[in-house]
Design a protein around this motif. Structure first.
Motif, PDB file in Angstrom:
ATOM      1  N   HIS A 221       0.834  -1.201   0.000  1.00 19.11           N
ATOM      2  CA  HIS A 221       0.000   0.000   0.000  1.00 19.11           C
ATOM      3  C   HIS A 221       0.867   1.249   0.000  1.00 19.11           C
ATOM      4  O   HIS A 221       2.083   1.168   0.197  1.00 19.11           O
ATOM      5  N   ASP A 223       0.680   5.010   2.097  1.00 20.89           N
ATOM      6  CA  ASP A 223      -0.090   5.619   3.178  1.00 20.89           C
ATOM      7  C   ASP A 223      -0.879   6.795   2.588  1.00 20.89           C
ATOM      8  O   ASP A 223      -0.394   7.486   1.700  1.00 20.89           O
ATOM      9  N   ASN A 261       7.958   8.115   5.835  1.00 20.95           N
ATOM     10  CA  ASN A 261       7.278   7.758   4.589  1.00 20.95           C
ATOM     11  C   ASN A 261       6.482   8.917   4.052  1.00 20.95           C
ATOM     12  O   ASN A 261       5.710   9.506   4.805  1.00 20.95           O
ATOM     13  N   HIS A 279       4.878   0.294  -0.008  1.00 20.51           N
ATOM     14  CA  HIS A 279       5.526  -0.575   0.979  1.00 20.51           C
ATOM     15  C   HIS A 279       4.587  -1.653   1.510  1.00 20.51           C
ATOM     16  O   HIS A 279       3.378  -1.617   1.261  1.00 20.51           O
TER      17      HIS A 279
HETATM   18 FE   FE2 Z   1       2.157   2.067   5.694  1.00 16.79          FE
END
Ligand code: FE2
Ligand code: ERD
Ligand code: AKG
Length: 370
Positions: A221, A223, A261, A279
């Motif tokens: 996925h 984020d 991220n 990730h």
């Molecule tokens: Fe994540």
């Protein structure tokens, strides 16, 4: 239906079918085959904008920007979050997951409650389950906190989580200042675009898994939000992609570091200049693993649209939309893809069965009985 906890399933010899992924989704690289390709950046001197050290701030900013352009993911050390606070947070989190199932299930959020404990995912309608338990808190804005959804055990955890949330909010804002400046904007540009920044803490616990090669702790996925700060233990399991998503690498755990991220919101605001890191988390049969993700998201009503479109670039979005709408579209796309995949698999099984039946029907009876 997801099981209520993974405690009993982790003791089985084989994996329950609801966790088994199609071959193309299964792990390609071991949880402990570490790569050092993701940059590890020291933030020592980042606040010092005067004199000689301004050079140091500029150097750090340059490294962060390059990591965001190349990967959308990097690690930070010397970040100023107290090591003792980090250690308390992880110790208490482990103690929570070690509680008996009925204690964890006092905070069950499977009915759609905002915050608490659940197996696999907060998303409804997932086809294959993730091999994880989570406990999650909505920590910002402070006025929206619902402490009835924050576990009261182990003792002292609420106070530690409050402090942890505050310190991580400070660190995230510092990183967003750097990215705003890199876009040629005022320092507060990204935080202002978030209107009133939301923060959500998701503690992931991945128990030992009987057949880790068949499943994922957390499926692939990106984020959804602006930026995520992830604390992971030394076991390993976080994987990121390179070569446009073709190759997986396992991120080397670094003691006391945060993995940073960029999410979809950060990607859109930068008009695609900063990558939204693709990730996943893999599991293993030797030890459980803990990670704590702190999602920094814009307010639901915040408008999502590139803050800067550079000369010669085209906008990566057709129109401005709210973050709530962006999130809704992402979730329905994710679920629709999973549904289509399931359908294709069922159709394939059906076609194979029909072919087998046709073959039998055309065979002479002596061959069938032979
Ligand atoms: Fe994540
Ligand atoms: O648990 C997550 C991870 C992540 C995510 C997982 C799966 C998806 O389909 C997805 O789109 C994102 O981001 C999250 C964001 C949240 O606000 C809460 C979460 O629990 C998660
Ligand atoms: O556990 C990990 O390493 C990844 C967690 C993650 O990606 C998430 O919670 O969004």
């Amino acid at each position: 239906m997801a099981p209520s906890t993974l405690t009993a399933l982790a003791e089985e010899k084989t994996l329950q079918t609801s966790f088994i992924r199609d071959e193309d989704e299964r792990p390609k690289v071991a949880h402990n085959k570490f790569s050092n390709e993701i940059p590890v950046i020291s933030l020592k001197g980042i606040d010092d904008e005067s004199g000689v050290n301004n050079g140091r701030r500029a150097e750090i900013c340059e490294k962060i920007v390059k990591a965001c352009e190349d990967w959308g993911i990097f690690q930070v050390v010397d970040h100023g979050v107290d090591a003792q606070l980090i250690s308390q947070m992880t110790t208490l989190a482990k103690q929570f997951f070690a509680l008996p199932p009925e204690e964890k299930l006092r905070f069950d959020m499977s009915g759609g409650k905002k915050g608490g404990f659940i197996v696999s995912s907060h998303l409804q309608g997932e086809v294959v389950q993730d091999w994880r338990e989570i406990v999650t808190y909505f920590s910002y804005p402070i006025r929206a906190r619902d402490y009835s959804r924050w576990p009261d055990k182990p003792e002292g955890w609420i106070a530690v989580t409050q402090k942890y949330s505050e310190k991580l909010m400070e660190l995230a804002c510092k990183l967003l200042e750097v990215l705003s400046e890199a876009m040629g904007l005022e320092k507060e540009a990204l935080t202002k675009a978030c209107v009133d920044m939301d923060q959500k803490v998701v503690v992931n616990f991945y128990p030992k898994c009987p057949q880790p090669d068949l499943t994922l702790g957390l499926k692939r996925h990106t984020d959804p939000g602006t930026i995520t700060l992830l604390l992971q233990d030394q076991v390993g399991g976080l994987q990121a992609t390179k070569d446009n998503g073709k190759t997986w690498i396992t991120v080397q755990p670094v003691e006391g570091a945060f993995v940073v991220n960029l999410g979809d919101h950060g990607h859109f605001l930068s008009n695609g200049r900063f990558k939204n890191a693709d990730h996943q988390a893999v599991v293993n049969s030797n030890s459980s693993r803990l990670s704590i993700a702190t999602f920094q998201n814009p307010a639901p009503e915040a408008i999502v649209y590139p803050l800067k479109i550079r000369e010669g670039e085209k906008a990566v979005m057709d129109e401005p939309i709210t973050f709530a709408e962006m999130y809704r579209r992402k979730m329905s796309k994710d679920l629709e893809l999973a549904r289509l995949k399931k359908l294709a698999k069922e159709q394939q099984i059906h076609a194979e069965e029909a072919a087998e039946k046709a073959k039998l029907e055309t065979k002479p009876i002596e061959e069938i009985l032979a």
